[in-house]
Structure formats: structure tokens, C-alpha cells
Design a protein around this motif. Structure first.
Motif, PDB file in Angstrom:
ATOM      1  N   VAL A  52      31.811  40.881  42.157  1.00 23.92           N
ATOM      2  CA  VAL A  52      30.985  39.770  42.633  1.00 23.92           C
ATOM      3  C   VAL A  52      31.420  38.512  41.893  1.00 23.92           C
ATOM      4  O   VAL A  52      31.450  38.489  40.661  1.00 23.92           O
ATOM      5  N   ASP A  53      31.757  37.477  42.651  1.00 24.96           N
ATOM      6  CA  ASP A  53      32.219  36.207  42.070  1.00 24.96           C
ATOM      7  C   ASP A  53      31.400  35.081  42.692  1.00 24.96           C
ATOM      8  O   ASP A  53      31.408  34.917  43.918  1.00 24.96           O
ATOM      9  N   VAL A  54      30.663  34.328  41.864  1.00 23.59           N
ATOM     10  CA  VAL A  54      29.780  33.286  42.404  1.00 23.59           C
ATOM     11  C   VAL A  54      30.033  31.949  41.717  1.00 23.59           C
ATOM     12  O   VAL A  54      30.466  31.889  40.558  1.00 23.59           O
ATOM     13  N   ASP A  55      29.759  30.875  42.437  1.00 23.16           N
ATOM     14  CA  ASP A  55      29.771  29.517  41.894  1.00 23.16           C
ATOM     15  C   ASP A  55      28.386  28.928  42.100  1.00 23.16           C
ATOM     16  O   ASP A  55      27.755  29.138  43.158  1.00 23.16           O
ATOM     17  N   ASN A  56      27.909  28.200  41.100  1.00 23.53           N
ATOM     18  CA  ASN A  56      26.569  27.602  41.168  1.00 23.53           C
ATOM     19  C   ASN A  56      25.518  28.637  41.563  1.00 23.53           C
ATOM     20  O   ASN A  56      24.710  28.421  42.471  1.00 23.53           O
ATOM     21  N   VAL A  59      24.726  29.709  45.268  1.00 22.92           N
ATOM     22  CA  VAL A  59      24.298  28.732  46.284  1.00 22.92           C
ATOM     23  C   VAL A  59      25.522  28.065  46.902  1.00 22.92           C
ATOM     24  O   VAL A  59      25.638  27.957  48.131  1.00 22.92           O
ATOM     25  N   LYS A  60      26.439  27.637  46.076  1.00 21.74           N
ATOM     26  CA  LYS A  60      27.656  26.999  46.582  1.00 21.74           C
ATOM     27  C   LYS A  60      28.608  28.025  47.181  1.00 21.74           C
ATOM     28  O   LYS A  60      29.151  27.824  48.272  1.00 21.74           O
ATOM     29  N   ARG A  61      28.800  29.162  46.441  1.00 17.76           N
ATOM     30  CA  ARG A  61      29.728  30.184  46.938  1.00 17.76           C
ATOM     31  C   ARG A  61      29.342  31.535  46.365  1.00 17.76           C
ATOM     32  O   ARG A  61      29.003  31.649  45.187  1.00 17.76           O
ATOM     33  N   LEU A  62      29.396  32.542  47.215  1.00 17.92           N
ATOM     34  CA  LEU A  62      29.170  33.922  46.780  1.00 17.92           C
ATOM     35  C   LEU A  62      30.211  34.800  47.463  1.00 17.92           C
ATOM     36  O   LEU A  62      30.309  34.804  48.692  1.00 17.92           O
ATOM     37  N   LYS A  63      30.969  35.508  46.650  1.00 19.66           N
ATOM     38  CA  LYS A  63      32.045  36.348  47.176  1.00 19.66           C
ATOM     39  C   LYS A  63      31.889  37.756  46.612  1.00 19.66           C
ATOM     40  O   LYS A  63      31.762  37.940  45.410  1.00 19.66           O
ATOM     41  N   ILE A  64      31.911  38.755  47.490  1.00 18.72           N
ATOM     42  CA  ILE A  64      31.791  40.138  47.074  1.00 18.72           C
ATOM     43  C   ILE A  64      32.923  40.943  47.701  1.00 18.72           C
ATOM     44  O   ILE A  64      33.147  40.875  48.915  1.00 18.72           O
ATOM     45  N   SER A  65      33.646  41.673  46.872  1.00 22.61           N
ATOM     46  CA  SER A  65      34.774  42.487  47.328  1.00 22.61           C
ATOM     47  C   SER A  65      34.530  43.938  46.966  1.00 22.61           C
ATOM     48  O   SER A  65      34.045  44.233  45.866  1.00 22.61           O
ATOM     49  N   ASP A  66      34.881  44.845  47.876  1.00 21.73           N
ATOM     50  CA  ASP A  66      34.731  46.271  47.595  1.00 21.73           C
ATOM     51  C   ASP A  66      35.964  47.025  48.075  1.00 21.73           C
ATOM     52  O   ASP A  66      36.783  46.487  48.830  1.00 21.73           O
ATOM     53  N   PHE A 195      31.244  47.908  38.448  1.00 21.59           N
ATOM     54  CA  PHE A 195      30.735  46.598  38.867  1.00 21.59           C
ATOM     55  C   PHE A 195      31.302  45.511  37.956  1.00 21.59           C
ATOM     56  O   PHE A 195      31.437  45.709  36.747  1.00 21.59           O
ATOM     57  N   LYS A 196      31.602  44.369  38.556  1.00 21.29           N
ATOM     58  CA  LYS A 196      32.017  43.201  37.782  1.00 21.29           C
ATOM     59  C   LYS A 196      31.357  41.968  38.375  1.00 21.29           C
ATOM     60  O   LYS A 196      31.358  41.774  39.588  1.00 21.29           O
ATOM     61  N   LEU A 197      30.790  41.136  37.507  1.00 25.52           N
ATOM     62  CA  LEU A 197      30.102  39.916  37.941  1.00 25.52           C
ATOM     63  C   LEU A 197      30.712  38.723  37.214  1.00 25.52           C
ATOM     64  O   LEU A 197      30.804  38.706  35.977  1.00 25.52           O
TER      65      LEU A 197
END
Length: 625
Positions: A52-56, A59-66, A195-197
Motif C-alpha cells: 500500500v502506497d499513499v500520498d497525503n 486523499v491525493k493518491r492511494l495505490k495498492i498492489s497484490d 504487508f507493506k505500507l
């Protein structure tokens, strides 16, 4: 005179975009609720690693890869359609749901309030495919893209097209705290998934996969001191299995903020479960405190309905009584351990009795409540202890009836020859009992003992109080409850629901020694009560029991009231502070603690003993440094 336009009241079909935004209102409250749905989809897809990789704060960006099985090219566009899912086929599947997601509303709902891109490659396919949506139900045709096996979903600008809802979002720090909690909860549900955040380009949480019962995941998510202050257990009954970590009563919290209960891998908050857990911790938890636990219940999906709430947090058990009994009895057995089987209070070498701390820099300070070392002098005074302030004559008169209880621990049967208590170095089989052997007494309050680990401190009054209380309970449970007829029967006006509850639970009242009859359509009369409750407010007690039965189908008020009376008796009948005990008397108390259930806590939930290891003592005195 104005007239309303009749066309305004005509029934019409809603615009598909508006339908999705209404559905999003039920499911998507903030970035964390969006992430929950996407992680559930990844787990249902068989993923063993989720990034899981997020910015702000998402709200600005949320990216989830599996690395799950991916989505077929021809199914990508369908994935953004409402009520489209691969997880159920017919009504039979709906009645025994084994997946986390199944409604087919998550992706289209998220896509209606964000700018979304989906990239996916199915296992065995030569390349991946990508579709995107702009929040207006306009989905592009799939285009080829380089992508590993699995799925990546990226959302941008949450609520960009519903600005009123965006105003309800909190600060980035608050929103990220919720994101972090979601990842941790999901990580507790599946130890076998990594899991990675990451937040704003920085890795915040990295949890490698571990076996299902490995405490390392628990340490990383909840805190280093949680496993060592918990009991891991597994209970099986027919087609139900309960396992996990139950926190020691002394390792409690001021808030119910570290309680995780998973049903078939799904985190739930159910009133039947909450009540069963509370009952399991009965008699051992300090007043106003909340236990720490991470528990997993596995059962036939056909015996539970998870389709009762859009977020699927609430469930409905088809046989709630059986589930309640299983959870309660399982925890009661774990909490019934004697002082010889499980610790009472773990002491940290630097900070005293440690409380559980989540391992995250984003946990708000007010969520962390330190549990300081127990201070006997500053402990709150219970109703039983308050009697110590009575006049000496009143105290002597009250204790007289219980004195034989106190003497039973220290005064052996005249017909039995009591063997001499051996010293620690001359034990018959060469071993030392769990609580060791007494060394002496401190201030007439504490017993100091030596065991294999180091030094043991025992609050002798609290320990003896628990021993006496358990013996009184055993005596009461072993004999038929004696009833006392009321000189004036108590008449109670009740509702229709309460009458139905009484009819369905008449055997419960009979078992507890309450003779209750119905004399009119909505009138009950109480004719007899247990001896112990002769001076209780019978009318209010019966009303409270009926109220519990209507609300939860369970009630333990009668047992609690009788146990409170026994607890008071045990408190007055126990050895008092400042009484000097001989070494044999101290050792007799230690041996009784090792065979008495729940003897790690007194009747009021305070710890009765604490272990200090040689390592801790060495660190305090800086030996070897």
C-alpha cells in the motif's frame, strides 16, 4: 395560490452515476474505508503480498498492489459495474459466504468518487491490461500494459466530484492513523500474507509473512510486550474452533482499543461476542478496565449471516446461544488458570508494569494509557475494603462469622499430620514449585519468595482473599441453592417482551433459586429468592434480568449479585495486613495459590503476585555492565 408541479412526485430511475455515489456514501467514509475494501479484494484473490502506497493520507493518491490471481482482460470493465462479482453465483452461495467481499459494490462505488486506474495480469497471461474511470461512469477500453501477475489499483483525488463530503475529512495525520489501523487489523487477520505500507514515499510498516500462531506478527502490530503478557490457546467444539491470544487480566487497558475478534478471517464487532468475552473475564478484571485480546473464531459459514450491514462489520449468528456459550466457556477456562500455571503481572526492568503499546509513530498520545506499578497504599477502596474504617467492635463482629474461613488455610485438620515444609534446596523431586519458597515478610503486607526465575512478591491479603472466595463459590455451586420464601411476595408489572423472555428462560430462574410465577397477562410475582439475596432489591434485580434477556438473550446479574456477597465475605474472612505469618504459613499460602483458579488476581481484579527475574534484578543493579 401556488401549486406543486405533479411531475416532481413522479417515480423515476436514478442516474447510474448517482446510484454509485449513494452506494459510496454507505461504504466510503474516508481513505481508510476505501483501503479496507481493496485489501479484502486482494485477499480474496489469493494474494500473499500486499503493498500500500499513499500520498497525503490517501486523499491525493492511494495505490495498492497484490500478487493475487489477477483479472481477465474481458472482466476488467465489468469489475467497475455495480453488483458484478466473481465471489457468489446463486442464493446458496449467499447463505454460506466464505469470502470477505461479495456485494460487487466496492470498486464501482470507489470509482464514482475518485479517478481510478486498474492494472491487472492473470496468471498464465502474456501481458497485463489497464482500464481507467473518471468518476462519471466513463470507463476506457482495456489497453495492454507491462505488469506482473496480480492487480494494482490506484485512486486519485478522493471526493473531487463531491466537495461537500471532502470537507468532512480530517487532517492528514488523523486520516493516516485510520489507514495504519486498517493495515494492522488486516495483518492480524492473515499472518501468512506480507504487508507493506508507505506514506509520502517513506515505508512506515513492513510486516513479513509468518506462521499462523507466530507471536512475531502480534509483536509488530500490537507491541513487543503483548505476547509475553497473554495466553495463547486453542479450543475446539464440534464445528467451532477458537484460538488466539487472551491478555492477562493485569495487562488491561482503560479503553477497549486493543480488542480484535475475527470470524472466519473477518474482523467483527458483535454484541453476542462482546458479552461472552466480558463474561469470560468476569471475576478477574479490575473495575473499569478492558482486556486485551486477539481472537479467531472459525465455524461453518452457513451458521452465520454476514450480509446484514454494508461494511460487513456486524453479523448475525443463526445459533447465537451456542456461540456465546463456546466463547465464554473457552475464555473462562483460560482465565481460570492458577498462579502456578500463568503469570499475574510482568514487570519491565525500566518502566515497571508495562501496558500494551502499538508499534506505530502515528498512534495518538491519548490512545496510550500507561499502567503504572500497582500501589497498595493508593489503591481505590472497594465496598468490602471500606469496612476497615468502621469501629473496631463493628469489624470484630462482622469478621467473627468468617473467621473459620481464614483459619482453614493456615490451620490443618486435627486428624491429619501436616508434613514439614521442605526448604528450597531439599525438595523431594529436586524441583522448585512455580511460586517457590518463602524468604520472609515485608511490612506485614507482602511475602517475599524465591523461585527458579528469581524473586516473587505476593500481596498476602489479596491472594488469600481469592483463595477464600473460590472456596466459597465452589461450596455454593456444589450444593443446591437454598431458597427463602418472601413474607410478602413481590409483584412486578412487565412488558409483553419481558413476559416472553421469562417464559423462554423459566429454567434459568429455577436454577438460580428464584421462584417466579405469572399471575396476570403482564404481571409476575416473586415468591422465593436465594438465601444470599434475601436483603436485595428483588424487584429491580428481576427487572434487570428480564431486560438483559430481551436485549441479549443472556443474563448473569443474579450470579454477579451473589458473587459480590461472597466476595465481601471472602474479603472480611481473609488474613489481614500487618498479621505476622510464620515461614510454614507463608509456604502454605503459596501452595494454595498454585492450585486455586484465578489466583493471579484478587476478587477486585488486582494482581496478587509479581515475578522479578534475575535478569531484571541484574539490570537494576547494573551487574555485568
Amino acid at each position: 395560490m401556488s401549486h406543486t408541479d405533479p411531475s416532481q412526485h413522479r417515480i423515476h430511475a436514478l442516474d447510474p452515476r448517482l446510484i454509485n455515489q449513494i452506494a459510496a456514501g454507505e461504504i466510503i467514509e474516508r481513505p481508510a474505508s476505501m483501503l479496507k475494501e481493496l485489501i479484502e479484494n486482494a485477499l480474496d484473490a489469493g494474494a500473499t503480498a500486499i503493498d500500500v502506497d499513499v500520498d497525503n493520507a490517501g486523499v491525493k493518491r492511494l495505490k495498492i498492489s497484490d500478487n493475487g490471481h489477477g483479472i481477465l482482460r474481458q472482466d476488467l470493465a465489468m469489475a467497475l459495474s455495480r453488483h458484478a462479482t466473481s465471489k457468489i453465483q446463486d442464493l446458496q452461495d449467499l447463505e454460506q459466504i466464505a469470502t470477505l467481499g461479495f456485494r460487487g459494490e466496492a470498486l464501482p462505488s470507489i470509482a464514482s468518487v475518485t479517478r481510478m486506474t486498474i492494472q491487472s495480469r492473470e496468471r498464465g497471461a502474456e501481458q497485463g491490461w489497464m482500464v481507467s474511470s473518471d468518476g462519471n461512469n466513463l470507463t476506457t477500453e482495456p489497453t495492454p500494459v507491462a505488469h506482473p501477475v496480480g492487480t494494482t489499483i490506484e485512486t486519485r483525488d478522493l471526493f473531487y466530484n463531491t466537495p461537500a463530503r471532502r470537507k468532512f475529512l480530517r487532517t492528514d495525520a488523523t486520516e493516516f492513523k485510520h489507514l495504519d489501523q486498517i493495515v494492522r487489523r488486516m495483518a492480524l487477520s492473515r499472518f501468512d500474507v506480507a504487508f507493506k505500507l508507505s506514506h509520502n514515499g517513506k515505508v512506515v510498516l513492513h510486516l513479513p509473512s509468518v506462521p499462523a500462531d507466530d507471536p512475531r506478527r502480534l509483536k509488530m502490530v500490537c507491541g513487543d510486550n503483548v505476547p509475553e503478557n497473554s495466553v495463547y490457546f486453542t479450543e475446539q467444539r464440534e464445528d467451532m474452533r477458537l484460538s488466539g491470544w487472551a491478555g492477562l487480566p493485569s495487562f488491561s487497558r482503560s479503553q477497549a482499543d486493543m480488542q480484535y475478534f475475527f470470524l472466519n478471517g473477518r474482523l467483527i464487532r458483535d454484541k453476542t461476542i462482546v458479552h461472552a468475552v466480558r463474561l469470560g473475564y468476569q471475576d478477574v478484571l479490575f473495575h473499569g478496565r478492558h482486556p486485551v485480546y486477539v481472537l479467531y473464531l472459525e465455524m461453518d459459514p452457513a451458521r452465520v449471516d454476514v450480509n446484514v450491514h454494508p461494511t460487513k462489520h456486524e453479523v448475525r449468528f443463526r445459533e447465537s446461544g451456542a456461540v456465546h456459550s463456546f466463547v465464554f466457556r473457552s475464555l473462562q477456562r483460560v482465565m481460570s488458570s492458577s498462579a502456578g500455571e500463568v503469570g499475574s503481572l510482568q514487570v519491565d526492568a525500566q518502566h515497571g508494569a508495562a501496558s500494551p503499546k502499538p508499534q506505530t509513530s502515528y498512534t495518538a498520545p491519548e490512545q496510550i494509557t500507561e499502567q503504572r506499578p500497582f500501589n497498595y497504599a493508593q489503591a481505590p477502596v472497594s465496598h468490602a475494603q471500606a469496612s476497615e474504617r468502621m469501629s473496631p467492635d463493628a469489624v470484630r463482629e462482622q469478621i467473627a462469622g468468617y473467621q473459620q474461613i481464614a483459619d482453614s488455610v493456615f490451620r490443618p485438620d486435627p486428624g491429619v499430620t501436616s508434613p514439614e515444609i521442605p526448604k528450597a534446596d531439599t525438595h523431594a523431586d529436586g524441583t522448585i514449585p512455580p511460586l517457590g519458597y518463602a524468604l520472609g515478610q515485608l511490612k506485614g503486607i507482602y511475602i517475599l519468595a524465591e523461585n527458579e526465575k528469581g524473586l516473587v512478591l505476593v500481596d498476602m491479603h489479596a491472594a488469600h482473599e481469592r483463595i477464600t472466595y473460590e472456596r466459597l463459590k465452589t461450596g455454593m455451586e456444589g450444593a443446591a441453592i437454598r431458597q427463602q420464601p418472601l413474607l410478602v411476595p413481590v409483584t412486578i408489572q412487565v412488558s409483553d417482551n419481558e413476559i416472553q423472555a421469562w417464559r423462554s428462560q423459566q429454567t434459568l430462574f429455577d436454577q438460580l433459586g428464584l421462584e417466579v410465577e405469572q399471575i396476570d397477562e403482564n404481571v409476575l410475582v416473586v415468591r422465593s429468592v436465594p438465601d444470599l439475596l434475601a436483603k436485595a432489591d428483588v424487584s429491580q434485580l428481576v427487572r434487570d434480568v428480564l431486560s438483559d434477556l430481551v436485549a441479549d438473550e443472556h443474563s448473569d446479574r443474579i450470579q454477579e449479585t451473589m458473587h459480590e456477597i461472597l466476595s465481601s465475605m471472602a474479603c472480611h474472612g481473609s488474613v489481614r495486613a500487618n498479621r505476622q505469618l510464620s515461614i510454614p504459613e507463608m509456604n502454605a499460602l503459596l501452595r494454595d495459590m498454585e492450585i486455586t483458579e484465578r489466583s493471579g488476581q484478587c476478587n477486585h481484579g488486582r494482581p496478587t503476585w509479581v515475578q522479578m527475574s534475575l535478569g531484571q534484578l541484574d539490570s537494576w543493579f547494573k551487574r555485568g555492565q
